[in-house]
Design a protein around this motif. Structure first.
Motif, PDB file in Angstrom:
ATOM      1  N   ILE A 196      18.400 -24.560  30.961  1.00 53.65           N
ATOM      2  CA  ILE A 196      19.424 -23.827  30.205  1.00 53.65           C
ATOM      3  C   ILE A 196      20.690 -23.653  31.064  1.00 53.65           C
ATOM      4  CG2 ILE A 196      19.932 -21.536  29.244  1.00 53.65           C
ATOM      5  CD1 ILE A 196      17.152 -21.560  28.040  1.00 53.65           C
ATOM      6  N   VAL A 197      20.507 -23.367  32.350  1.00 48.54           N
ATOM      7  CA  VAL A 197      21.654 -23.229  33.260  1.00 48.54           C
ATOM      8  C   VAL A 197      22.435 -24.555  33.298  1.00 48.54           C
ATOM      9  CG1 VAL A 197      22.258 -23.041  35.719  1.00 48.54           C
ATOM     10  CG2 VAL A 197      20.692 -21.382  34.673  1.00 48.54           C
ATOM     11  N   GLU A 198      21.711 -25.660  33.356  1.00 49.71           N
ATOM     12  CA  GLU A 198      22.388 -26.967  33.388  1.00 49.71           C
ATOM     13  C   GLU A 198      23.160 -27.213  32.098  1.00 49.71           C
ATOM     14  OE1 GLU A 198      20.019 -29.704  36.558  1.00 49.71           O
ATOM     15  OE2 GLU A 198      18.929 -29.178  34.726  1.00 49.71           O
ATOM     16  N   GLN A 199      22.597 -26.797  30.991  1.00 49.57           N
ATOM     17  CA  GLN A 199      23.314 -26.972  29.704  1.00 49.57           C
ATOM     18  C   GLN A 199      24.603 -26.150  29.683  1.00 49.57           C
ATOM     19  OE1 GLN A 199      21.049 -26.515  26.060  1.00 49.57           O
ATOM     20  NE2 GLN A 199      19.178 -26.941  27.174  1.00 49.57           N
ATOM     21  N   VAL A 200      24.545 -24.939  30.237  1.00 52.97           N
ATOM     22  CA  VAL A 200      25.752 -24.090  30.270  1.00 52.97           C
ATOM     23  C   VAL A 200      26.813 -24.781  31.137  1.00 52.97           C
ATOM     24  CG1 VAL A 200      26.712 -21.872  31.017  1.00 52.97           C
ATOM     25  CG2 VAL A 200      24.462 -21.945  29.912  1.00 52.97           C
ATOM     26  N   ARG A 201      26.393 -25.269  32.281  1.00 49.71           N
ATOM     27  CA  ARG A 201      27.366 -25.884  33.198  1.00 49.71           C
ATOM     28  C   ARG A 201      27.957 -27.173  32.619  1.00 49.71           C
ATOM     29  NH1 ARG A 201      24.061 -24.953  38.842  1.00 49.71           N
ATOM     30  NH2 ARG A 201      24.347 -22.695  38.907  1.00 49.71           N
ATOM     31  N   ALA A 202      27.162 -27.867  31.817  1.00 47.14           N
ATOM     32  CA  ALA A 202      27.654 -29.121  31.227  1.00 47.14           C
ATOM     33  C   ALA A 202      28.446 -28.856  29.947  1.00 47.14           C
ATOM     34  CB  ALA A 202      26.468 -30.030  30.928  1.00 47.14           C
ATOM     35  N   GLY A 203      28.528 -27.578  29.537  1.00 48.48           N
ATOM     36  CA  GLY A 203      29.281 -27.246  28.322  1.00 48.48           C
ATOM     37  C   GLY A 203      28.513 -27.522  27.044  1.00 48.48           C
ATOM     38  N   ARG A 204      27.219 -27.805  27.157  1.00 48.93           N
ATOM     39  CA  ARG A 204      26.434 -28.073  25.945  1.00 48.93           C
ATOM     40  C   ARG A 204      25.924 -26.778  25.309  1.00 48.93           C
ATOM     41  NH1 ARG A 204      24.247 -31.996  29.274  1.00 48.93           N
ATOM     42  NH2 ARG A 204      22.250 -30.915  29.415  1.00 48.93           N
ATOM     43  N   LEU A 205      25.983 -25.702  26.073  1.00 54.60           N
ATOM     44  CA  LEU A 205      25.588 -24.405  25.543  1.00 54.60           C
ATOM     45  C   LEU A 205      26.677 -23.420  25.921  1.00 54.60           C
ATOM     46  CD1 LEU A 205      23.116 -22.884  24.255  1.00 54.60           C
ATOM     47  CD2 LEU A 205      22.394 -22.374  26.585  1.00 54.60           C
ATOM     48  N   GLU A 206      27.137 -22.623  24.947  1.00 57.69           N
ATOM     49  CA  GLU A 206      28.255 -21.695  25.205  1.00 57.69           C
ATOM     50  C   GLU A 206      27.806 -20.264  25.006  1.00 57.69           C
ATOM     51  OE1 GLU A 206      31.984 -21.658  24.947  1.00 57.69           O
ATOM     52  OE2 GLU A 206      32.317 -23.746  25.539  1.00 57.69           O
ATOM     53  N   PRO A 207      27.187 -19.647  25.996  1.00 57.63           N
ATOM     54  CA  PRO A 207      26.808 -18.241  25.810  1.00 57.63           C
ATOM     55  C   PRO A 207      28.051 -17.361  25.819  1.00 57.63           C
ATOM     56  CG  PRO A 207      26.280 -18.952  28.044  1.00 57.63           C
ATOM     57  CD  PRO A 207      26.881 -20.131  27.351  1.00 57.63           C
ATOM     58  N   PRO A 208      27.995 -16.174  25.195  1.00 62.41           N
ATOM     59  CA  PRO A 208      29.176 -15.303  25.175  1.00 62.41           C
ATOM     60  C   PRO A 208      29.744 -15.086  26.572  1.00 62.41           C
ATOM     61  CG  PRO A 208      27.405 -14.387  23.843  1.00 62.41           C
ATOM     62  CD  PRO A 208      26.853 -15.610  24.497  1.00 62.41           C
ATOM     63  N   LYS A 209      31.051 -14.838  26.621  1.00 57.29           N
ATOM     64  CA  LYS A 209      31.798 -14.818  27.880  1.00 57.29           C
ATOM     65  C   LYS A 209      31.200 -13.883  28.933  1.00 57.29           C
ATOM     66  CE  LYS A 209      36.599 -14.478  29.321  1.00 57.29           C
ATOM     67  NZ  LYS A 209      36.735 -13.038  29.632  1.00 57.29           N
ATOM     68  N   GLU A 210      30.873 -12.670  28.504  1.00 55.65           N
ATOM     69  CA  GLU A 210      30.400 -11.681  29.487  1.00 55.65           C
ATOM     70  C   GLU A 210      28.877 -11.637  29.568  1.00 55.65           C
ATOM     71  OE1 GLU A 210      32.402  -9.673  31.453  1.00 55.65           O
ATOM     72  OE2 GLU A 210      33.991 -10.985  30.717  1.00 55.65           O
ATOM     73  N   SER A 211      28.208 -12.657  29.008  1.00 56.69           N
ATOM     74  CA  SER A 211      26.739 -12.553  28.944  1.00 56.69           C
ATOM     75  C   SER A 211      26.116 -12.777  30.320  1.00 56.69           C
ATOM     76  CB  SER A 211      26.189 -13.578  27.950  1.00 56.69           C
ATOM     77  OG  SER A 211      26.504 -14.870  28.410  1.00 56.69           O
ATOM     78  N   PRO A 212      24.983 -12.120  30.589  1.00 61.94           N
ATOM     79  CA  PRO A 212      24.282 -12.339  31.856  1.00 61.94           C
ATOM     80  C   PRO A 212      23.999 -13.823  32.121  1.00 61.94           C
ATOM     81  CG  PRO A 212      23.395 -10.413  30.765  1.00 61.94           C
ATOM     82  CD  PRO A 212      24.381 -11.016  29.811  1.00 61.94           C
ATOM     83  N   LEU A 213      23.633 -14.587  31.083  1.00 56.47           N
ATOM     84  CA  LEU A 213      23.361 -16.015  31.309  1.00 56.47           C
ATOM     85  C   LEU A 213      24.583 -16.707  31.892  1.00 56.47           C
ATOM     86  CD1 LEU A 213      21.918 -18.725  31.102  1.00 56.47           C
ATOM     87  CD2 LEU A 213      22.485 -18.802  28.668  1.00 56.47           C
ATOM     88  N   ARG A 214      25.741 -16.461  31.302  1.00 58.19           N
ATOM     89  CA  ARG A 214      26.952 -17.141  31.796  1.00 58.19           C
ATOM     90  C   ARG A 214      27.274 -16.678  33.226  1.00 58.19           C
ATOM     91  NH1 ARG A 214      31.636 -19.719  29.656  1.00 58.19           N
ATOM     92  NH2 ARG A 214      30.843 -19.477  27.551  1.00 58.19           N
ATOM     93  N   ILE A 215      27.129 -15.384  33.449  1.00 54.94           N
ATOM     94  CA  ILE A 215      27.493 -14.851  34.773  1.00 54.94           C
ATOM     95  C   ILE A 215      26.583 -15.432  35.861  1.00 54.94           C
ATOM     96  CG2 ILE A 215      27.475 -12.694  36.141  1.00 54.94           C
ATOM     97  CD1 ILE A 215      28.823 -11.414  33.653  1.00 54.94           C
ATOM     98  N   VAL A 216      25.288 -15.512  35.585  1.00 56.16           N
ATOM     99  CA  VAL A 216      24.372 -16.061  36.599  1.00 56.16           C
ATOM    100  C   VAL A 216      24.598 -17.574  36.732  1.00 56.16           C
ATOM    101  CG1 VAL A 216      21.952 -16.416  37.245  1.00 56.16           C
ATOM    102  CG2 VAL A 216      22.662 -14.242  36.206  1.00 56.16           C
ATOM    103  N   ALA A 217      24.758 -18.268  35.602  1.00 51.80           N
ATOM    104  CA  ALA A 217      24.913 -19.732  35.657  1.00 51.80           C
ATOM    105  C   ALA A 217      26.172 -20.124  36.431  1.00 51.80           C
ATOM    106  CB  ALA A 217      24.950 -20.310  34.241  1.00 51.80           C
ATOM    107  N   LEU A 218      27.225 -19.297  36.341  1.00 51.62           N
ATOM    108  CA  LEU A 218      28.503 -19.678  36.981  1.00 51.62           C
ATOM    109  C   LEU A 218      28.762 -18.903  38.276  1.00 51.62           C
ATOM    110  CD1 LEU A 218      30.748 -20.069  33.795  1.00 51.62           C
ATOM    111  CD2 LEU A 218      29.283 -21.763  34.938  1.00 51.62           C
TER     112      LEU A 218
END
Ligand code: HEM
Length: 417
Positions: A196-218
């Motif tokens: 899931i982290v790889e999908q976020v980084r590749a732009g294939r998954l767009e979690p909300p801006k302030e979401s914990p997933l985005r913050i940890v992934a980036l």
């Protein structure tokens, strides 16, 4: 120099496994000290209890966390490369990422999601003959923490991830096949979230801006690099797994409501401030996380006792929360005692002690309190249920300890007050 009392026998691992919550305090009472030395899993370990020992343990000039955890706990409960095993600036930097998630808005958001899921599940429970509360809470908390963090969860996968997140904490301290199931659950969980982290980084998954997933992934480390997907997964699991583990405290809370009808009445009456007192006493009174470990950074002396560099030290959390020097009649369940609590970060430490930001104290303590507050309100004011005949004795030898029946309820219906 005073000698640290040495426990009899070559290695005390079996005694610890048999009685993990009372192992340290019992021996300290026997030796008339706050500490003793033994071997655990063949490693020399100084065990300590009480508020003074806690103050010492959280002095980071004296202790480090690297390689302090037994391997079997690392491979199940914690994983490799997460915040728990870091020291000094690397730790503070990663901890800032966690603490940035702990704003009142975010914590309240997770509380509201959990309240919604609890209410949704009541419809299901009303149709069942009996409901095992501990099991149901795990699924409710899995749904709410995934939604909160931005981790996508499909209905078809919910029970599998609920089971795996639960195995990581519920079977971590087990021996034999359950321990191996816990290890496999961690491997699957890390692979799932790394993907899931790889999908976020590749732009294939767009979690909300302030979401914990985005913050940890980036999140970027001190050297400016992203975390490896595996380590990002370990730290995402450090949000998901312990949130599901709040099911243990909520199960005990149901037990407390059952044994103390007066507490239920006061919660139902909406008495100002009472829910907070009740939640704190559940966290103090019931067993959950027995102890934490560290290693001595450099040789030092404390009260004439010598602590040699590299030795492992274990701090007794449960015993410190039941220490009669801090708590009057510690084996009685009395929420009112928290009216007079002095607020010390070292005498009430169910989730570790010291400073949340600077040290290793639990990053999720406020989330835990909020989820327990939501659950207390729900159980006391929004549903009616029966408690059928069952074995509510606590199994003290398992980790985490639980009522043997996992708390069964029946005749459930909505009952808003
Ligand atoms: C279910 C109830 C919980 C209990 C009993 C608990 C207990 C603990 C304990 C004993 C520690 C270690 C303290 C130390 O090493 O000195 C800890 C650390 C931690 N907890 Fe919790 N916890 C709970 C819930 C949560 C929740 C809900 C979250 C996040 C959503 C969370 C996130 C963490 C993190 C990230 C750490 C590592 C902190 C660090 O090493 O700096 N915990 N917890």
């Amino acid at each position: 120099m005073t000698h640290i009392p040495r426990d009899k026998g070559f290695d005390s691992t079996l005694a610890l496994i048999r009685d993990p919550y009372r192992f340290v305090q019992k021996r300290c009472r026997r030796y008339g000290t706050d500490l003793f030395e033994t071997r655990l899993l063949l490693r020399r370990t100084i065990c300590m209890t009480g508020p003074d020992a806690a103050r010492l343990f959280y002095d980071q000039d004296r202790f480090i966390r690297r390689s302090a955890m037994p391997e079997r706990i690392r491979r199940t409960l914690l994983g490799r490369g997460g915040v728990q095993g870091l020291d000094d600036e690397a730790h503070r930097h990663r901890k800032r990422m966690f603490m940035s998630l702990m704003t009142p808005e975010r914590i309240g958001g997770l509380g509201s999601l959990t309240a919604q899921w609890l209410h949704d599940f009541v419809q299901r429970w009303a149709l069942k003959e009996r409901v095992v509360l501990y099991d149901e809470l795990q699924e409710i908390l899995t749904w709410s923490v995934c939604a909160w963090s931005g981790v996508p969860l499909r209905a078809a996968e919910a029970s599998q991830w609920t089971r795996d997140l639960t195995l990581m904490f519920d079977a971590a301290g087990a021996v034999g096949p359950r321990h191996w199931r816990s290890r496999l659950a961690r491997r699957r969980g890390e692979a799932w979230l790394a993907g899931i982290v790889e999908q976020v980084r590749a732009g294939r998954l767009e979690p909300p801006k302030e979401s914990p997933l985005r913050i940890v992934a980036l999140h970027r480390e001190l050297d400016g690099e992203l975390l490896s997907p595996r380590i990002a997964a370990v730290d995402l699991l450090n949000l998901l797994r312990p949130t599901v583990a709040v099911s243990v405290f909520i199960t005990f809370m149901a037990d407390a409501l059952h044994r103390h009808p007066d507490c239920r009445r006061r919660l139902q009456a909406g008495e100002a401030g009472y829910a907070e007192l009740f939640v704190q006493e559940v966290r103090r009174f019931y067993p959950f996380f027995p102890a934490v470990t560290a290693r001595v950074r450099q040789d030092f002396e404390w009260r004439g006792y010598r602590f040699g560099r590299g030795i492992r030290v274990m701090l007794d959390l449960y015993g410190t929360d039941h220490d009669p020097r801090s708590w009057d009649a510690p084996e009685e369940f009395r929420p009112e005692r928290f009216r007079d609590w002095n607020g010390s970060p070292f005498n009430f430490i169910p989730q570790g002690g010291g400073d949340h930001h600077l040290g290793h104290r639990c990053a999720g303590e406020w989330i835990t309190i909020e989820l327990m507050r939501v659950a207390a309100d729900f159980l006391a004011r929004h549903i009616a249920y029966g408690v059928p005949e069952q074995d509510l004795r606590i199994d003290w030898s398992r980790l985490p300890a639980l009522p043997r029946s996992r708390f069964v309820i029946n005749k459930v219906r909505s009952d808003d007050r």
